[in-house]
Structure formats: C-alpha cells, structure tokens
Design an enzyme around this catalytic site. Structure first.
Site, PDB file in Angstrom:
ATOM      1  N   GLU A 125      -5.395  -8.381  -0.655  1.00 61.16           N
ATOM      2  CA  GLU A 125      -6.249  -8.255   0.861  1.00 61.16           C
ATOM      3  C   GLU A 125      -7.382  -7.834   0.120  1.00 61.16           C
ATOM      4  OE1 GLU A 125      -4.601  -5.460   3.025  1.00 61.16           O
ATOM      5  OE2 GLU A 125      -2.568  -5.899   2.854  1.00 61.16           O
ATOM      6  N   GLU A 133       1.076  -0.928   0.312  1.00 56.09           N
ATOM      7  CA  GLU A 133       0.182  -0.109  -0.017  1.00 56.09           C
ATOM      8  C   GLU A 133       0.781   1.327  -0.033  1.00 56.09           C
ATOM      9  OE1 GLU A 133      -2.839  -0.414   3.328  1.00 56.09           O
ATOM     10  OE2 GLU A 133      -3.810  -2.095   2.282  1.00 56.09           O
TER      11      GLU A 133
HETATM   12  C1  BG6 Z   1      -4.462  -2.594   5.013  1.00 60.55           C
HETATM   13  C2  BG6 Z   1      -3.054  -3.433   5.305  1.00 60.55           C
HETATM   14  O1  BG6 Z   1      -4.522  -1.422   4.836  1.00 60.55           O
HETATM   15  O2  BG6 Z   1      -5.768  -3.453   5.154  1.00 60.55           O
HETATM   16  C3  BG6 Z   1      -3.502  -4.185   6.354  1.00 60.55           C
HETATM   17  O3  BG6 Z   1      -2.050  -3.669   4.192  1.00 60.55           O
HETATM   18  C4  BG6 Z   1      -4.073  -4.284   6.796  1.00 60.55           C
HETATM   19  O4  BG6 Z   1      -1.886  -3.967   7.589  1.00 60.55           O
HETATM   20  C5  BG6 Z   1      -5.863  -3.746   6.198  1.00 60.55           C
HETATM   21  O5  BG6 Z   1      -4.508  -4.888   8.174  1.00 60.55           O
HETATM   22  C6  BG6 Z   1      -7.474  -3.644   7.489  1.00 60.55           C
HETATM   23  O6  BG6 Z   1      -7.119  -2.822   7.892  1.00 60.55           O
HETATM   24  P1  BG6 Z   1      -7.190  -2.863  10.325  1.00 60.55           P
HETATM   25  O7  BG6 Z   1      -6.148  -1.070  10.087  1.00 60.55           O
HETATM   26  O8  BG6 Z   1      -8.652  -2.901   9.846  1.00 60.55           O
HETATM   27  O9  BG6 Z   1      -5.954  -3.782  10.612  1.00 60.55           O
END
Ligand code: BG6
Length: 479
Positions: free
Chosen positions: A377, A180
């Site tokens: 993701e 990211e």
């Molecule tokens: C992404 C990241 O931004 O979102 C992850 O690459 C992160 O590391 C995921 O865990 C979800 O976001 P959060 O802040 O809810 O953990």
C-alpha cells in the site's frame, strides 16, 4: 522524461484493495456480518466511525455497497490488465468463507467466488497477493467471543487460513496474515482496537493490557498460519503486514531521540515477533513493570520462534514526529505525543507527505528484520473533480512519482530486497478510517457519492495513463 531507476524485470508492479472496501454485496453468497458491516460512515471533520453491535435500520454503513466489485470484478480486472498491472492485492472476507467465524465447515459459495476471482486474475497475467484478515473479522467473534482477547479465535483463524491455503495454493503464492496489525499500538483510539482485534473494552478493563493479550493471540495465530502454509505447499510465501510510519525525533536533543526510539520500539514489536520470532527485551520488562499478566506459554514461544514470516508486507502513507514529554510519563502515547513536522506538507486529511520517509523506512526494515519486503500500500487520498469526463489528478501523480523515486533509490542504490510495489489503490473505494467515498485514492474514478448514490461508472484518471507508462518502462519513466 524524468529518469527513474529501472527495477528488475520480475518486479511486481501493481495495485491493492481490501475486500470490504470494494466488494459490497454484504448479504450475498452466504456471507455473514463482519465488523466492517457495522461501521457507520464518518467524515473528514468528524472521522471516528461509530460501530453498532448489529446492523440497524436507517443507519449508513458504506461497506454494504463498496464499489460493487463483487459483481463487476471481471470488467475491473480488464482495466487493471490494460493498465499493465502485474500484481493485484486484495483480501478474502473471512465472513464469505466462515460466515460467523466459529463454523467447522466452510461456505462453498464464498470459496467459489474467490476461486473465480483468482483464476480471472491469473488468466490476465496478474499475480494475486492476498491478505487473510483486513479489518473485517466476523462480528459474532467480536460480540460473543470478545474478539482477539479470547484464545479460541486462534483455532478459528487457523482453520480459515488452512481452508484458503488448501483451496487456493495453486493460484495464490503470496499471502499475508493480518493487515496493519501494529495500528492497535495506538489503543487509545477505539477504532484501531476494533479493526485490528475486535476489542470492545469492558468496564474497568486496562486497554493497553487487553491490546497486548489480543496482539499476542493474533501473533500466535499468524505464526501457526505460516507453519500450516509450509506444510500444505512449501512454495507459498507468507508475510506479515505492518503500517510503516517512521517516527522521527523533532530535534537532535538526546531526549527527543530517546522518545522517538521508544516510539519506534512500541509500534514495531509486532514486526520483531513476526520476523525474528521473539518478543524484544524491553517489552518483557515493560509488562513486568506495569504488572501486566500477558499469557505467553512456552508452547506459544516455540510457535513464534518457528513460524517466522517469509517476507514483510508494508503500507506507507506518511511519517510522524515526536518530542520529549514534559509530564514525567515514560510510556510512548501515539495518540498524544506526536508533533507536527515543520518540514512536511499535509494532505487535506492532515496526513504528512514525506517521500524520503519511504526510503528511510525501507532501509530500517531491512536492517532490523532481514526479510524481503513488499510494499502493498502507498497512495494519496484526495478530492477529485470531473471536468468533461476527465480527471486531472496531478496531485496523485506527484505523490506517486516522488515516492516511487525514493523507493527506486532504496532498491537500486541501497540494496533493499523489494519484491513489489502495489499502490493503494487502482480504483476508488471506501475509506477505511472515515467510510467516505470522497477521499479518493484511485487511478480509476468510480461515480458514486458518500451515500452510495451514483451510476458506479468507471472513468480513467490522468494518473491511470501515467502509471501505465511507468510500469511499461519498469520504473524508468517517471515523467
Ligand atoms: C491503510 C489500510 O491503513 O490505509 C487501508 O490498510 C486503508 O484499508 C488505507 O484504506 C488508507 O486509509 P484511509 O483511512 O484513508 O482509507
């Protein structure tokens, strides 16, 4: 049975985590202190994580314990295998390989740990997909070198990347450089500058200019890593990785359309450089108009041109919307210029839920960057309730079902070249933005609270069985 659209047989269905959110063991195996190790816990209502210069006694740093994956990975991988996962994305903690970042020789214990992890995955038929830098650079590089505004980090990162490619090229085919990398376009939020670039602003420093310089240095490092990988093993596939968040115009008003286009340009120039090998014209103009002196040498430009990525990795959680500004300012300001989208519901953490946005952004990426895409993701953070040893997490199933249905349309109906889908995350872990455990993403529940207390026992949620059926049917059984 809710009919999905069947995907190709070699489609990489899987799940994703990052090293610092699961491993724990922050002082074991010769590991050094990373920026993630000095980020304190925050909460949903007060989400900004305080970052200390070094680890201080009596403070709560959730990444120190993670979910103890460092010791439990073999059992966890067994559960991933039973789930049917074909791919597992994780990151290599830079500080396990080069504990401070500036050493010339790697730490053998760290290499041996990941070697066993990747061999274990392969022995279970799971393809490892690996990010080199996922919000966890060595803290020494932040404190003593000033983070990515310092060009010296380019060589250090390339050394780290080269070490990993040389050691693991037989086990790991798919790599990504920086997780990211585009989050720092919201440089008004200190947290993003730190996680992406290790930037702590100096007195009087222009944050936006510092962000552009740091980003440039990272983009050069990323391109050099791509070139290094090709030399070591031409079979390797090295990707970029961006947080893809469509930014829609709130209305059809031309000024709103203009604002949204500018917002997309501002956030996604990182992808333009990684995929197309050059900075877009608007940005070079913007630097000049602002009087910024972003140092981009002719040699850098050549490296960017040659070191374009093989695919684009992406995360997708939500979409944003924006409207024309009324204060006469021209530049897009993600921190203040986003508006609520009246058509979309939100999660408990205020993230707008938009399955169609997934199809929209996949098409947009293909049209703009002309590279294969990998979703590395996509998921939903929520509160879970354990009842008689069971977790009925229909909210997660609903989220995944609706997003996967749109993804399948993008592939089967729109022709997007998609390599795989790795949901975030197969197992509960520490939230990157808040450091909470309570914001649960997993198909597998971990018995642990926000302070690290609990048995750490793993429990299978309803979503685990749902995803298992989905993978077995190659995406056709969305019921
Ligand atoms: C992404 C990241 O931004 O979102 C992850 O690459 C992160 O590391 C995921 O865990 C979800 O976001 P959060 O802040 O809810 O953990």
């Amino acid at each position: 049975m809710t009919k999905g659209l069947k995907l190709p047989n070699d489609f990489l269905w899987g799940g994703a985590v990052s090293a610092h959110q699961v491993e724990g063991a922050w002082q074991e195996g010769g590991k050094g202190v990373s920026i993630a190790d000095v980020m304190m816990a925050a909460s949903r209502t007060d989400p900004a994580r305080v970052v200390t210069d070094k680890v201080e006694d009596g403070k709560i740093y959730p990444n120190h314990w993670g979910i103890d994956f460092y010791h439990r990975y073999k059992d966890d991988i067994d559960l991933f295998q039973q789930l049917g996962m074909r791919a597992f994305r994780t990151s290599i903690a830079w500080t396990r390989i080069y504990p401070n970042g500036d050493e010339l020789k790697p730490n053998e214990e760290g290499l041996a740990y990941y070697e066993d992890l990747f061999n274990t995955l392969r022995s279970k038929g799971i393809e490892p997909v690996v990010t080199l830098s996922h919000f966890e650079m060595p803290n020494k590089l932040v404190q003593e070198y000033g983070g990515w505004r310092n060009r010296e980090l380019i060589d250090m990162f390339v050394r780290f990347a080269t070490t990993c490619f040389q050691r693991f090229h037989k086990q790991v085919r798919f790599w990504m450089t920086f997780n990211e990398i585009d989050n720092q376009s919201d440089w008004r939020f200190d947290h993003h500058l730190l996680q992406d670039s290790g930037l702590k602003l100096k007195e009087g420093e222009n944050a936006e200019e510092a962000m552009f310089q740091a980003s440039h240095n990272e983009l050069v490092a990323s391109a050099r890593a791509v070139l290094a990988a090709r030399k070591i093993d031409p079979q390797l596939q090295v990707g970029g990785m961006l947080a893809m968040v469509p930014i829609y115009p709130l209305t059809a008003k031309p000024e709103d359309q203009m604002e949204a286009m500018r917002a997309m340009q501002y956030r996604y120039f990182f992808g333009d450089v990684e995929a197309l090998g050059q900075y877009p014209a608007w940005l070079r103009k913007y630097w000049r108009q602002k009087g910024y002196n972003v140092k981009v040498s002719a040699a850098d430009a050549d490296i960017l041109r040659r070191g374009t990525v093989d695919f684009m990795g992406m995360s997708y959680y939500m979409s944003f919307a924006t409207a024309e500004r009324d204060d006469g300012e021209v530049e897009f300001d993600e921190h203040n210029d986003l508006v609520g989208n009246p058509y979309l519901p939100k999660s408990d953490w205020g993230w707008q839920i938009d399955p169609v946005g997934m199809r929209w952004i996949l098409n947009w990426m293909q049209d703009r960057w002309h590279k294969p895409v990998m979703i590395v993701e996509n998921g939903f953070g929520a509160y879970d309730k354990v009842e008689d040893g069971k977790i009925h997490d229909n909210y997660l199933i609903d989220y995944l079902r609706s997003h996967i249905a749109e993804m399948e349309k993008a592939v089967v109906l729109d022709g997007v070249d998609l390599i795989g889908y790795m949901m975030w995350s197969p197992i509960d872990l520490i939230s990157a933005s808040t450091g909470e455990m309570a914001k649960r993403y997993g198909l597998i529940y971990v018995d642990q609270d926000d302070t690290g207390k609990g048995s750490k026992k793993r429990l299978l949620k309803d979503s685990y069985f749902w995803y298992q059926r989905l993978i077995a049917s190659n995406g056709a059984d969305l019921q």
